[in-house]
Design an enzyme around this catalytic site. Structure first.
Site, PDB file in Angstrom:
ATOM      1  N   LYS A 215     166.668   8.344  17.970  1.00  0.00           N
ATOM      2  CA  LYS A 215     166.881   9.153  19.245  1.00  0.00           C
ATOM      3  C   LYS A 215     165.221   8.999  19.302  1.00  0.00           C
ATOM      4  O   LYS A 215     164.757   9.365  18.267  1.00  0.00           O
ATOM      5  CB  LYS A 215     167.347  10.205  19.443  1.00  0.00           C
ATOM      6  CG  LYS A 215     167.468  10.789  20.713  1.00  0.00           C
ATOM      7  CD  LYS A 215     167.092  12.438  20.675  1.00  0.00           C
ATOM      8  CE  LYS A 215     166.950  13.086  22.249  1.00  0.00           C
ATOM      9  NZ  LYS A 215     167.550  14.472  22.105  1.00  0.00           N
ATOM     10  N   GLU A 264     162.786  26.189  29.335  1.00  0.00           N
ATOM     11  CA  GLU A 264     163.700  26.944  27.646  1.00  0.00           C
ATOM     12  C   GLU A 264     162.659  27.047  27.136  1.00  0.00           C
ATOM     13  O   GLU A 264     161.313  27.107  26.949  1.00  0.00           O
ATOM     14  CB  GLU A 264     163.492  24.923  27.307  1.00  0.00           C
ATOM     15  CG  GLU A 264     163.824  24.903  26.208  1.00  0.00           C
ATOM     16  CD  GLU A 264     163.348  23.138  25.952  1.00  0.00           C
ATOM     17  OE1 GLU A 264     164.249  23.171  24.676  1.00  0.00           O
ATOM     18  OE2 GLU A 264     163.820  22.317  26.426  1.00  0.00           O
ATOM     19  N   GLU A 308     173.220  14.253  21.766  1.00  0.00           N
ATOM     20  CA  GLU A 308     171.107  14.471  21.523  1.00  0.00           C
ATOM     21  C   GLU A 308     171.503  16.402  21.634  1.00  0.00           C
ATOM     22  O   GLU A 308     170.441  16.238  20.773  1.00  0.00           O
ATOM     23  CB  GLU A 308     171.076  14.400  23.615  1.00  0.00           C
ATOM     24  CG  GLU A 308     170.663  12.941  23.535  1.00  0.00           C
ATOM     25  CD  GLU A 308     169.773  13.017  24.580  1.00  0.00           C
ATOM     26  OE1 GLU A 308     169.121  13.172  24.880  1.00  0.00           O
ATOM     27  OE2 GLU A 308     170.270  12.323  25.734  1.00  0.00           O
ATOM     28  N   GLU A 443     167.493   9.380  35.328  1.00  0.00           N
ATOM     29  CA  GLU A 443     166.993  10.939  34.727  1.00  0.00           C
ATOM     30  C   GLU A 443     165.742  11.388  35.493  1.00  0.00           C
ATOM     31  O   GLU A 443     165.924  12.797  35.670  1.00  0.00           O
ATOM     32  CB  GLU A 443     167.264  10.999  33.674  1.00  0.00           C
ATOM     33  CG  GLU A 443     167.729  12.252  32.963  1.00  0.00           C
ATOM     34  CD  GLU A 443     167.840  12.148  31.638  1.00  0.00           C
ATOM     35  OE1 GLU A 443     167.526  12.833  31.004  1.00  0.00           O
ATOM     36  OE2 GLU A 443     169.195  11.119  31.296  1.00  0.00           O
TER      37      GLU A 443
END
Length: 461
Positions: A215, A264, A308, A443
Site C-alpha cells: 500500500k 487523527e 487499509e 476521495e
C-alpha cells in the site's frame, strides 16, 4: 489573580557554550478568548505564534513570541535531538503542582529525504518553540506564563518589560470586542499536477501488483489565490468555527502559516499512559441521517477500507507492544464522524515502560500506514518518486510536550500552508492493487473540503 516567580538553576543546553537560565512567571486570568489572545500578537509577534486545541476541547494552547527555538535537519536523529535539548533545558524547573508547565510546540516534517522546495523553502526537518507568552486554558481555568531563556546574569529589567507587555496583551484580548472575520475571497484555484497525480495512481498500482509494496499513500495539492492577503487570525477563526470535532492547529514560521483541523491523534501521553488512534478508511457524509447511516455501514463492511485500516492497527499495536507494559486494542473498528467525512477508527491505549517517551513513540509511529504505506521504507521511496510536491508538515506529527513528558501529537491532515495571498491545500489516499484513479481523485476532493470551505473556496466538481 496570582503570580509566582520561578527560576531554574543554570543549565547547558545542546551545543550552546553559555549557561542559560530559564525564568518563568505564571498568573491565572479570568475569561480570555484564545483566538483574541492570538490576534493580540498580530503586530509584534506575527511569524512567531502558534495555536492548538485538542479534539475534546479540554485543552487550548496559544503561544506568542519565541523564548527558545529547537530546530534541526538531523534526519533519523531529529526526534532524539529535540528530546535531548528539551530535557536539558527543563531538567531543573521547579513549579507548583497546579500551575501549567512551559510547553514546547511544533512539528516534524513528513519526509526529511524529500528535497523538493515548493512552498516550504528552507523549513527545517524539526521545528519547535517555547513561547515568550504562553496561554493555557485547561477546562475552565486560564493561565498566562512569561518565559525568558537567557545567558545574562541580570535580567530583572528585561523581565519587567515582559510583564508590561503581558498585561497589554491580556488587556487587548479581554477588552476589545471579539472580531468577526470575513471569509476570504478566493480569486481562483489551480489543481497542481492533476494529470501527474492521476497517472501516478496507475504507476503505483502497477508497482503494487509487482509486489514492490502493499500500500502507498499518494497525495496532491490544490493552490488557492485570494484577492487580499490573508491574516492568521482570520484563517483560524473560520477553521475553529467550522471544524469543532477536530484537533485545531496553526503554526507560524516567518511568512508561512500551517494550519488545519485533523481528526487523527498520533499519540497522547499523560502520566505514563499512552493513547493512539488508528484512523484509516473513509467515506463521505450522507445528506440525510438515513443516507449517512447507510454510507457508514458500507464503510464498516468494505474490504478495501478494512484492509487499509488493518495495516494501521497492526503497526500501532506493534509499536505499543514494544513500548508498553500492557496495552489494549479493540477487535473491530467503529465510525469517527466529522463534518465532511467519516472514518474507520480504532483507539489503542497502554501503560508505558519507564524508559518510553512521547517523542520516542512519535519517532516509531511516523509515518503510520495511513499516511505513508506498507512496507514503510518501500512506500516512502515510491512517494518520493511519484508525488510532485514536498509535503512539508502535511501528514506529519504536530503537537506539544511539557517538562514532565506529557503531551499530544496529531497527524497534520486536513491542512494547508498559507503565504501572503496564496494557500496550498493537501489531501491524499491509500493506493492498493485495485485502486482506480477516478475514485481516488474524488476521495481527495472530499478531503479538501474542510480547508476549502474555511478559506471561502468552492470547487467546480
Amino acid at each position: 489573580m496570582h503570580q509566582k516567580w520561578l527560576q531554574t538553576t543554570e543549565v547547558e543546553v545542546g551545543t550552546v557554550n553559555s549557561k542559560l537560565s530559564f525564568y518563568i512567571e505564571t498568573i491565572e486570568v479570568n475569561r480570555l478568548s484564545a483566538l483574541a489572545f492570538f490576534a493580540a500578537g498580530e503586530k509584534q509577534y506575527k511569524g512567531q505564534r502558534f495555536f492548538w486545541q485538542n479534539r475534546e476541547k479540554t485543552f487550548t494552547l496559544v503561544g506568542l513570541g519565541h523564548a527558545y527555538v529547537i530546530e534541526n535537519n538531523a534526519n533519523n536523529n531529529r526526534f532524539d535531538l529535540v528530546e535531548e535539548e528539551w530535557k536539558e533545558l527543563t531538567k531543573n524547573i521547579v513549579k507548583e503542582e497546579s500551575e501549567p508547565q512551559p510547553i514546547l510546540f511544533g512539528g516534524f516534517t513528513f519526509d526529511p529525504e524529500n528535497d523538493k522546495k515548493d512552498v516550504w523553502g528552507d523549513f527545517p526537518q524539526s521545528f519547535f518553540a517555547v513561547a515568550t507568552f504562553q496561554l493555557v486554558i485547561r477546562n475552565d481555568n486560564a493561565y498566562v506564563s512569561i518565559h525568558l531563556v537567557t545567558d545574562k546574569e541580570d535580567s530583572l529589567e528585561e523581565f519587567e518589560a515582559l510583564r508590561q507587555e503581558r498585561d497589554h496583551l491580556i488587556h487587548a484580548a479581554q477588552v476589545r470586542e471579539v472580531k468577526m472575520y470575513e471569509k476570504p475571497a478566493m480569486a481562483n484555484y489551480l489543481e497542481l499536477y492533476k494529470e501527474d497525480y492521476l497517472n501516478s495512481i496507475n504507476e503505483v498500482t502497477s508497482l503494487i501488483k509487482q509486489n514492490k509494496a502493499e500500500k502507498v499513500v499518494i497525495a496532491r495539492a490544490l493552490e488557492m489565490a485570494f484577492s487580499d492577503t490573508l491574516t492568521s487570525p482570520q484563517v483560524l477563526s473560520h477553521v475553529i468555527n467550522e471544524q469543532p470535532e477536530s484537533y485545531l492547529f496553526g503554526l507560524e514560521r516567518d511568512d508561512l502559516l500551517f494550519f488545519g483541523a485533523s481528526p487523527e491523534r498520533l499519540v497522547k501521553v499523560e502520566d505514563g499512559n499512552a493513547l493512539s488512534s488508528c484512523v484509516a478508511g473513509s467515506i463521505k457524509r450522507g445528506k440525510t441521517a438515513e443516507e449517512d447511516k447507510m454510507l457508514g455501514q458500507s464503510l464498516l463492511n468494505d474490504a478495501k477500507n478494512l484492509g487499509e485500516h488493518r495495516y494501521v492497527v497492526e503497526m500501532i499495536a506493534e509499536t505499543f507492544a514494544k513500548n508498553c507494559l500492557d496495552y489494549k486494542v479493540p477487535k473491530n473498528p467503529k465510525l469517527l464522524k466529522i463534518r465532511d467525512i467519516q472514518h474507520l477508527y480504532t483507539p489503542v491505549e497502554g501503560k508505558l515502560t519507564p524508559d518510553a517517551t512521547i517523542l520516542q513513540l512519535v519517532k516509531h509511529l511516523h509515518p503510520t500506514p495511513a499516511l505513508g504505506g506498507v512496507p514503510r521504507k518501500e512506500a516512502l521511496a515510491v512517494i518520493r518518486r511519484y508525488e510532485s510536491m514536498n509535503r512539508g508538515l502535511y501528514a506529519a506529527p504536530l503537537g506539544w510536550i511539557d517538562a514532565e513528558g506529557n503531551g499530544e501529537f496529531a497527524v497534520a491532515i486536513r491542512s494547508a500552508a498559507q503565504i501572503n495571498n496564496k494557500a496550498f491545500l493537501y489531501a491524499g489516499g491509500g493506493i492498493v492493487a485495485d485502486s482506480e484513479p477516478t475514485s481516488e481523485y474524488e476521495e481527495t476532493l472530499v478531503k479538501f473540503r474542510p480547508m476549502l470551505r474555511a478559506l471561502g473556496g468552492q470547487l467546480n466538481e
